[in-house]
Design a protein around this motif. Structure first.
Motif, mmCIF file in Angstrom:
data_model
loop_
_atom_site.group_PDB
_atom_site.id
_atom_site.type_symbol
_atom_site.label_atom_id
_atom_site.label_comp_id
_atom_site.label_asym_id
_atom_site.label_seq_id
_atom_site.Cartn_x
_atom_site.Cartn_y
_atom_site.Cartn_z
ATOM 1 N N VAL A 241 0.848 -1.191 0.000
ATOM 2 C CA VAL A 241 0.000 0.000 0.000
ATOM 3 C C VAL A 241 0.887 1.246 0.000
ATOM 4 O O VAL A 241 1.823 1.340 0.799
ATOM 5 N N ALA A 242 0.593 2.200 -0.867
ATOM 6 C CA ALA A 242 1.323 3.470 -0.877
ATOM 7 C C ALA A 242 0.650 4.434 0.097
ATOM 8 O O ALA A 242 -0.573 4.564 0.101
ATOM 9 N N LEU A 243 1.436 5.103 0.907
ATOM 10 C CA LEU A 243 0.934 5.891 2.037
ATOM 11 C C LEU A 243 1.302 7.356 1.928
ATOM 12 O O LEU A 243 2.447 7.709 1.657
ATOM 13 N N ASP A 244 0.320 8.227 2.193
ATOM 14 C CA ASP A 244 0.556 9.665 2.367
ATOM 15 C C ASP A 244 0.289 9.975 3.830
ATOM 16 O O ASP A 244 -0.800 9.700 4.340
ATOM 17 N N SER A 245 1.270 10.563 4.500
ATOM 18 C CA SER A 245 1.150 10.720 5.952
ATOM 19 C C SER A 245 1.807 12.003 6.432
ATOM 20 O O SER A 245 2.587 12.642 5.720
ATOM 21 N N ASP A 246 1.460 12.370 7.660
ATOM 22 C CA ASP A 246 2.122 13.448 8.371
ATOM 23 C C ASP A 246 3.253 12.842 9.198
ATOM 24 O O ASP A 246 3.031 11.892 9.946
ATOM 25 N N VAL A 247 4.448 13.400 9.053
ATOM 26 C CA VAL A 247 5.585 12.895 9.834
ATOM 27 C C VAL A 247 6.200 14.001 10.695
ATOM 28 O O VAL A 247 7.325 13.890 11.161
ATOM 29 N N SER A 248 5.430 15.070 10.892
ATOM 30 C CA SER A 248 5.949 16.207 11.644
ATOM 31 C C SER A 248 5.899 16.004 13.155
ATOM 32 O O SER A 248 6.459 16.798 13.910
#
Length: 363
Positions: A241-248
Motif C-alpha cells: 500500500v502506498a501511504l501519504d502521511s504526516d511525519v511532523s
C-alpha cells in the motif's frame, strides 16, 4: 535476605512490564525492492509510488524491476509548470506531489528504468534539487508576470533547467502503457486512493483540498475503521500500500524507527524507545487535527508488512525513502494509532479492498 530477593525480583518484573524496549516480530512481509534515498529533494511522492509499482510488478510477475523515480519527477515538473502558468500563478508550485500523480504520469508518459534514466548528471552524484527548484519557480513566475505571449520561450527555458540538473529525456527509451499492461501486468486504472474525513459524505469520491493535490485528484471516502480494515485486508492478501502521511510529530522518529501516538504527553520522549500506552483515535479527533493543521500531508512512504511488539501491539512496516541509515535499515514501524491519526490517504489496488467497501464504493 529471602524477602529482599523477592522484593527485588518483583521490582524487576514491574519495571520490565511497564518499561520494555521495542522488539518487533514480523507478522507479514511482502516482497519489495531495496530501500533507496531521495536525498536533497522533495520527491518522496515519486519514491513511494514507484516502490509501490515495483512491488506490484513483483506480485504480478515475480520479476524485480528498478524503475526510475526521477523520470516521473521530471515529467510532473512539466505538468506543474503548465498548471501554474495557465492558472496565472493561482496554484501550488513546488517539489511536492501525491501518489496519483505517478499514476497519471505513467498513463501519460509511460515509465522507464533506473538504468535508462538516472535523473542526475553525474552517475555517482547525489540528488539535489535545491537550486533547480528556485530556477524553475523563477521561470514560471516570470511567465505569469509577463504573460506567455510576452515570454513565448518560457517552456524551452524551463526544459533547459531540467536538462541542466536532471539530464535530457529525449533519448530515453520508455515503457509505454501497452507494455506495462502486457508485460508487467500493470493496469494503471485498477488503482484508487482512499481516505477518511468527516467533512465529506462517506462512500463518495471528492477532491481533497491539500496543497500538494495540484492535479485535483479524487479520493474515495470511507469510515476510519474501514480505512484501517482495508489496509489490513490488503496486507493480508499480499498487496502493498502506498501511504501519504504526516511525519511532523516528534513521535515520528527516524532515529529509532518508530511512529507512535502516546496516550500521555509526558511519555512523548520515552515512547520512542519504550512501549507505552497509546491514544485512542476517534474520527472526530482525526478530523479536528486535520482542520487545525496539526495533521498535514508532508511525506509519502510505502507499507510493505505488519509486525507486533512483545506486548502484542500491532505496527505497520513502512518502507521510507531516506536511505538505510534512517529508521531501522530504512524502515519505520508505525502503530495503528499513528496510522488512524496521521495517515492522510493510501493508494492501493481495487482488489485489495474488502468486499463490503468495494461494493459500497461501487467498484
Amino acid at each position: 535476605m529471602k524477602k529482599t530477593l523477592i522484593a527485588i525480583s518483583a521490582l524487576f518484573i514491574t519495571l520490565n512490564t511497564f518499561s520494555q524496549k521495542y522488539d518487533f516480530q514480523i507478522i507479514k512481509e511482502i516482497n519489495c525492492t531495496p530501500v533507496t534515498a531521495q536525498q536533497n529533494t522533495g520527491t518522496c511522492w515519486s519514491f513511494s509510488s514507484t516502490s509501490f509499482l515495483e512491488a506490484e510488478i513483483i506480485r504480478k510477475t515475480g520479476t524485480s524491476v528498478d524503475l526510475s523515480e526521477m523520470y516521473t519527477v521530471r515529467n510532473i515538473y512539466l505538468d506543474k509548470a503548465e498548471n501554474y502558468v495557465m492558472r496565472q500563478g493561482k496554484a501550488q508550485f513546488g517539489e511536492g506531489g501525491l501518489n496519483h500523480d505517478v499514476m497519471n504520469s505513467a498513463l501519460k508518459y509511460g515509465l522507464t528504468t533506473q538504468a535508462e534514466y538516472l535523473g542526475k548528471i553525474e552517475a555517482d552524484g547525489k540528488y539535489d534539487h535545491s537550486k533547480m527548484v528556485i530556477e524553475l519557480e523563477d521561470i514560471v513566475k516570470k511567465a505569469v508576470a509577463l504573460t506567455p505571449k510576452a515570454y513565448p520561450n518560457w517552456k524551452s527555458d524551463y526544459n533547459a533547467v531540467l536538462d541542466k540538473y536532471m539530464g535530457s529525456i529525449k533519448e530515453v527509451e520508455t515503457i509505454p502503457v501497452e507494455i506495462l499492461t502486457r508485460d508487467y501486468k500493470l493496469d494503471l486504472n485498477d488503482y484508487i486512493t482512499i481516505t477518511s474525513f468527516k467533512h465529506e459524505p462517506y462512500y463518495t469520491k471528492f477532491i481533497l483540498n491539500i496543497p500538494d493535490n495540484f492535479s485535483n485528484g479524487y479520493f474515495y471516502n470511507v469510515t476510519l475503521d474501514e480505512f484501517i480494515q482495508n489496509i489490513d485486508n490488503a496486507i493480508a492478501k499480499g498487496f502493498t500500500v502506498a501511504l501519504d502521511s504526516d511525519v511532523s510529530e516528534t513521535t515520528f522518529s527516524a532515529k529509532t524507527g518508530v511512529a507512535v501516538i502516546p496516550q500521555n504527553e509526558a511519555d512523548a520522549t520515552a515512547i520512542l524507545t519504550e512501549i507505552k500506552p497509546e491514544k485512542s483515535i476517534t474520527p472526530e479527533f482525526r478530523q479536528a487535527e486535520f482542520e487545525n493543521y496539526n495533521t498535514m500531508d508532508d511525506h509519502l512512504m510505502h507499507i510493505v508488512g505488519k509486525a507486533k511488539d512483545q506486548k502484542g501491539n500491532i505496527y505497520y512496516k513502512v518502507k521510507n525513502s531516506w536511505g538505510t541509515a534512517s529508521g531501522r535499515d530504512g524502515y519505520m514501524y508505525m502503530s495503528v494509532a499513528y496510522m488512524r491519526l496521521k495517515a492522510i490517504s493510501v493508494l492501493l489496488h481495487k482488489d485489495a479492498l474488502t468486499t463490503s467497501t468495494k461494493n459500497a464504493l461501487g467498484l
